[in-house]
Design an enzyme around this catalytic site. Structure first.
Site: not given
Ligand code: CTP
Length: 404
Positions: A208-210, A276
């Site tokens: 995943g990402n932030h 994102a």
């Protein structure tokens, strides 16, 4: 613009209350109907007589009319207003608004009002900066309340800093802008994607990402406030969105986001891809939790669909398509390349070089590039204000193109 608009002002106990009579005069002169609620402490700073004389109505503040013995319905007043403005708003009142405490007449009206609410805080700089105040304010904004940010200047305490309520002329202007923009996107179908995507490795792990999803959520709320019907395709995010014109479609992976966006895109007049999206996902998803065995683990990744590019290929001349770009080098050239390659009308370039901008922040610093070659750069702003700038640009493009 303000003729016949019903504006309900709630005054709380701050020295800045002395500015409100001037605001009432400005609103009345512009043709608005004004009613005022004062908390008991507000009456220590400005007299109800001054206020009622200026607005031509008795001041509200009690649950009972002492003379007639009648109960004053807080619900009626909340339903009457087109806009409620709480100015000055003290730290105490904002904390109670956030927590849903209803221990005075103003707060009961606030909790039952269905109209948009603006808040103009006024307090000492340290009270304003305190994490409790900031968190309350952020929560209130997330719930759709509109902030009239305090100015920096001399405060009643003698200190100098942020916390001074905006001047009546500025508040008046913001109210005017609000009504001018109120229905700018009425009847428009808007699709917004937001948040990260999670790509499963096994039943418990993912890539995943932030991304918090805040930028896209602010965009969805801004469109809805200005009259649009919004579909928000939201990746895993902690943010709860609550607006009658925002339909939230929760998704987890890039494939799910792609499916939802492709389904909704043909009916959308405006689409903003603020998500994102993970560019790669594991080639295979294990059915069982991967056990720790060798010293190294290699996970083969394959590309996810480029959702924005896919939408760009389907786009008709009646639709507007907006993308975001996050670049660490050759920012402008890469953004312009993405604009062309993905067949976009506008690309919003996030600057990662600036403190406070991008992932995990309340603020963002962006530049716009549109297909006509128009370019605009903005200073660091709250993401809600960045959303306002994007809407403004799109509205201008829409009027130019006459996309209907
Ligand atoms: N995007 C998308 N689908 C993907 C990847 C990105 O729809 N699989 C969208 C994002 O929502 C954003 C835009 O494309 O609006 C730009 O994303 P970015 O990751 O900066 O661009 P990429 O095209 O992935 O290019 P690169 O990673 O090479 O910079």
């Amino acid at each position: 613009m303000l003729k016949g608009k019903k504006i309900l002002i709630g005054i709380t106990g701050s020295i800045a209350a002395y500015k409100i009579p001037l605001l009432i005069r400005l609103l009345k002169k512009a043709g608005a109907e004004v009613r005022v609620i004062m908390t008991p402490f507000a009456k220590e700073f400005v007299t109800p007589l001054t206020v009622s004389t200026l607005c031509g109505e008795p001041v509200y503040g009690d649950f009972f009319d002492r003379e007639t013995g009648q109960w004053q319905s807080h619900v009626d007043l909340g339903l009457w207003a087109d806009l409620m403005l709480i100015a000055p708003a003290t730290a105490n009142t904002m904390a109670k608004m956030q927590a849903g405490i209803a221990d005075n007449y103003l707060l009961t009206v606030y909790l039952s009002a269905r109209c948009p609410v603006m808040i103009a805080p006024a307090m000492d700089l340290d009270m304003y900066k305190h994490p409790a105040t900031q968190e309350n304010l952020q929560l209130l904004q997330k719930r759709g309340n509109l902030l009239i940010a305090p100015a920096t200047g001399e405060l009643a305490s003698g200190l100098c800093g942020e916390g001074r309520m905006e001047e009546p002329e500025q508040i008046f202007q913001q109210i005017e802008t609000f009504f001018r923009h109120e229905n700018r996107f009425a009847g428009r179908q808007v699709l917004v994607s937001a948040g990260p995507t999670f790509e499963a490795i096994d039943p418990v792990r993912f890539i995943g990402n932030h991304s918090s999803g805040l930028m896209g959520v602010e965009l969805a709320l801004a469109f809805a406030r200005e009259g649009a019907e919004v579909k928000l395709v939201l990746g895993p995010s902690a943010i709860k969105v609550n607006h009658p014109r925002v339909m939230v479609l929760p998704v987890t992976s890039a494939d799910e986001m792609n499916e939802q966006c492709r389904l909704l895109f043909p009916q959308s007049d405006i689409t903003v891809m603020a998500a994102a999206v993970a560019d790669y996902k594991p080639a295979e998803v294990y059915n069982e939790k991967l056990k720790k065995s060798n010293d190294e683990l290699v996970i083969r990744l394959v590309k996810t669909p480029d959702i924005l590019s896919g939408l760009g290929k389907q786009k008709t001349s009646k639709q507007l398509l907006v993308g975001f770009a996050l670049e660490t080098e050759q920012e402008e050239a890469n953004a312009l390349d993405k604009l062309k390659r993905k067949n976009l009308d506008l690309i919003v370039l996030n600057s990662l070089k600036d403190e406070g901008a991008g992932f995990g922040h309340q603020t963002n610093k962006v530049s716009f590039f549109d297909r006509t070659g128009h370019q605009e750069s903005f200073p660091l702003k709250q993401k809600s204000a960045v959303a306002g700038d994007i809407l403004h640009r799109l509205h201008t493009m829409m009027t130019m193109d006459d996309v209907k």
